[in-house]
Design an enzyme around this catalytic site. Sequence first.
Site, short mmCIF file in Angstrom:
data_model
loop_
_atom_site.label_atom_id
_atom_site.label_comp_id
_atom_site.label_asym_id
_atom_site.label_seq_id
_atom_site.Cartn_x
_atom_site.Cartn_y
_atom_site.Cartn_z
N LYS A 183 0.86 -1.19 0.00
CA LYS A 183 0.00 0.00 0.00
C LYS A 183 0.89 1.24 0.00
O LYS A 183 1.49 1.58 1.01
CB LYS A 183 -0.88 -0.02 1.27
CG LYS A 183 -2.20 0.69 1.13
CD LYS A 183 -2.14 2.19 1.01
CE LYS A 183 -1.99 2.92 2.31
NZ LYS A 183 -1.88 4.39 2.12
N GLU A 257 9.38 0.67 10.99
CA GLU A 257 10.43 1.67 10.82
C GLU A 257 9.75 3.02 10.95
O GLU A 257 8.98 3.41 10.09
CB GLU A 257 11.10 1.47 9.46
CG GLU A 257 12.47 2.07 9.41
CD GLU A 257 12.46 3.45 8.81
OE1 GLU A 257 12.36 4.42 9.63
OE2 GLU A 257 12.51 3.58 7.60
N CYS A 291 13.24 10.15 7.72
CA CYS A 291 13.10 9.67 9.10
C CYS A 291 14.42 9.74 9.85
O CYS A 291 14.45 9.94 11.05
CB CYS A 291 12.53 8.27 9.11
SG CYS A 291 13.34 7.19 7.95
N GLU A 388 9.57 15.19 15.97
CA GLU A 388 9.95 15.10 14.56
C GLU A 388 9.19 16.17 13.77
O GLU A 388 7.96 16.16 13.73
CB GLU A 388 9.59 13.71 14.05
CG GLU A 388 10.09 13.43 12.66
CD GLU A 388 9.82 11.99 12.21
OE1 GLU A 388 8.70 11.51 12.37
OE2 GLU A 388 10.75 11.36 11.67
P1 NDP Z 1 1.57 7.93 8.33
O1 NDP Z 1 2.29 7.13 9.34
O2 NDP Z 1 0.14 8.26 8.58
O3 NDP Z 1 1.62 7.22 6.91
C1 NDP Z 1 2.43 6.13 6.54
C2 NDP Z 1 1.62 5.12 5.74
O4 NDP Z 1 0.66 4.47 6.57
C3 NDP Z 1 0.81 5.73 4.61
O5 NDP Z 1 0.75 4.82 3.54
C4 NDP Z 1 -0.55 5.91 5.26
O6 NDP Z 1 -1.59 6.07 4.35
C5 NDP Z 1 -0.65 4.63 6.05
N1 NDP Z 1 -1.59 4.65 7.18
C6 NDP Z 1 -2.15 5.71 7.80
N2 NDP Z 1 -2.94 5.30 8.83
C7 NDP Z 1 -2.86 3.95 8.84
C8 NDP Z 1 -3.43 2.94 9.68
N3 NDP Z 1 -4.22 3.23 10.70
N4 NDP Z 1 -3.12 1.65 9.43
C9 NDP Z 1 -2.29 1.32 8.41
N5 NDP Z 1 -1.73 2.23 7.59
C10 NDP Z 1 -2.00 3.53 7.81
O7 NDP Z 1 2.38 9.23 8.07
P2 NDP Z 1 1.80 10.62 7.49
O8 NDP Z 1 1.93 10.59 6.05
O9 NDP Z 1 0.45 10.93 8.05
O10 NDP Z 1 2.81 11.64 8.13
C11 NDP Z 1 2.63 12.08 9.47
C12 NDP Z 1 3.95 12.27 10.14
O11 NDP Z 1 4.63 11.03 10.21
C13 NDP Z 1 4.91 13.17 9.39
O12 NDP Z 1 4.69 14.49 9.69
C14 NDP Z 1 6.24 12.67 9.86
O13 NDP Z 1 6.58 13.30 11.06
C15 NDP Z 1 6.01 11.20 10.10
N6 NDP Z 1 6.48 10.35 9.02
C16 NDP Z 1 7.56 9.59 9.24
C17 NDP Z 1 8.06 8.79 8.24
C18 NDP Z 1 9.24 7.97 8.46
O14 NDP Z 1 9.79 7.44 7.50
N7 NDP Z 1 9.66 7.78 9.67
C19 NDP Z 1 7.45 8.75 6.92
C20 NDP Z 1 6.27 9.54 6.80
C21 NDP Z 1 5.82 10.31 7.82
P3 NDP Z 1 -1.89 7.58 3.86
O15 NDP Z 1 -0.76 7.97 3.02
O16 NDP Z 1 -3.09 7.51 3.07
O17 NDP Z 1 -2.06 8.39 5.09
#
Ligand code: NDP
Length: 477
Positions: A183, A257, A291, A388
């Site tokens: 996904k 991660e 990250c 973060e």
């Molecule tokens: P999320 O953790 O929400 O998104 C990561 C993935 O998980 C996306 O594909 C998202 O879908 C999906 N997702 C969201 N909710 C669920 C759920 N309940 N169960 C399973 N999958 C889910 O990150 P965001 O994009 O909302 O970003 C928010 C914050 O997270 C950022 O501001 C940043 O601080 C942090 N972040 C950290 C990352 C890292 O690599 N450590 C990467 C991205 C974000 P969808 O895209 O549709 O929301």
Amino acid sequence: MVTWEYAPAPEARDTARLRESYQMFVNGEFVDGAGASFKTINPADEAVLAEVAEASESDVDTAVQAARRAYDRVWSRMPGRERGKYLFRIARIIQERARELAVLESLDNGKPIKESRDVDIPLAAAHFFYYAGWADKLEYAGFGPEPRPIGVAGQVIPWNFPLLMAAWKLAPALAAGNTCVLKPAETTPLTALVLAEICQQADLPPGVVNVLPGAGATGAAVVAHPGVQKVAFTGSTEVGKEIQRQVAGTDKRLTLELGGKAANIVFDDAPLDQATEGIVNGIFFNQGHVCCAGSRLLVQESVAEELLTSLRRRLGTLRLGDPLDKNTDIGAINSAAQLAKIRELSQVGEDEGASRWSPPCVLPERGFWFPPTLFTGVSQAHRIAREEIFGPVLSVLTFRTPDEALAKANNTPYGLSAGIWTEKGSRILWMASKLRAGVVWANTFNRFDPTSPFGGYQESGFGREGGRHGLEAYLAH
Ligand code: NDP
């Protein structure tokens, strides 16, 4: 200071072969699915790029069943050397279509073309090449004489490195003999769908890889599906915790991660010009949407002013703007929601008493943009030192002794990465052994290689991706 004028050098947008609409990839075919559709936009100008099919719960079910059939009938039974051939083929096609993928990634994500072209896409191909090499050598990987695959892997990835994260997830899973339901993030689904097309082009048996675009609910349905034996997630700590709760009590295997708040530590004997470049790369690479970004600079007090002067001068030369321009250093913020979060936390930084600085920088009128930003006078209690931000914002703290540097670096609930800048090898080894971080870089930052394991401590998650270690999560042993 001499300033250089650069003529625009845009990559041709046509190279992306952008289509008006994209379907989901299930059982080897592109289909509309039962759900609605959503729009993906270009964060650099907010224009709609394409309409994308959104996978519903029933699509998730169809995909998991297809993955199970492919696992039982084909993929888990296939000799490793045959699986390896498919992975080599995928790697080569990624290379052949590299320019198309790079332009598409920059359009959908907002990252500068020089990064998608030189980092994201080559590393994605490298991951497939690397794990292709493991497929027929699993019994020598140190996980027992007869390591077996686990089954269907449900994989949920974020928007910051869309194709690269897909490669990190798919390549080791497939090499080990698992099948996958992936996904991609809602704001960046396009390159994962082209990767699905590449799987088709490589004649990968139907059902071995399924790609389901959608939002959080689609991700949650993948994680919750009883036919998924292994869950791999990269994203926020908040959602990671939710997934951990959801998976608890089942026999699903899990790797997470998550976020980070890495310390980039500069000692007084460090080569400051080099450290300046490393700090810039550490926090402004990919707009800080990383990250493992070096978002906390810890600098030894005696060189703090000199380093900050050098850093300010360097930030003044960074070019922000059109992600497709080959001269661009800083592209667009990925979404309006992420921009709001960066703005909010930066305001909190000011309200809590830190000093904010950005070079003079004209932001484009349309799209989501944030200038490279430094905060000085930051204390450990400030939110900008603890949370973060996931944007081009650096918090600067100082220290006097190595012990103090270590204590401050480890004073975080995270533990994904860290950087050390010093001339002394003994200090590097001493620090590295005491830093609670999964990756420690010395006199460099943000270096990635498929042979090297990557992952975190504490709230940065668990499990390793990359290297021999990355196979472990996909093998029952
Ligand atoms: P999320 O953790 O929400 O998104 C990561 C993935 O998980 C996306 O594909 C998202 O879908 C999906 N997702 C969201 N909710 C669920 C759920 N309940 N169960 C399973 N999958 C889910 O990150 P965001 O994009 O909302 O970003 C928010 C914050 O997270 C950022 O501001 C940043 O601080 C942090 N972040 C950290 C990352 C890292 O690599 N450590 C990467 C991205 C974000 P969808 O895209 O549709 O929301």
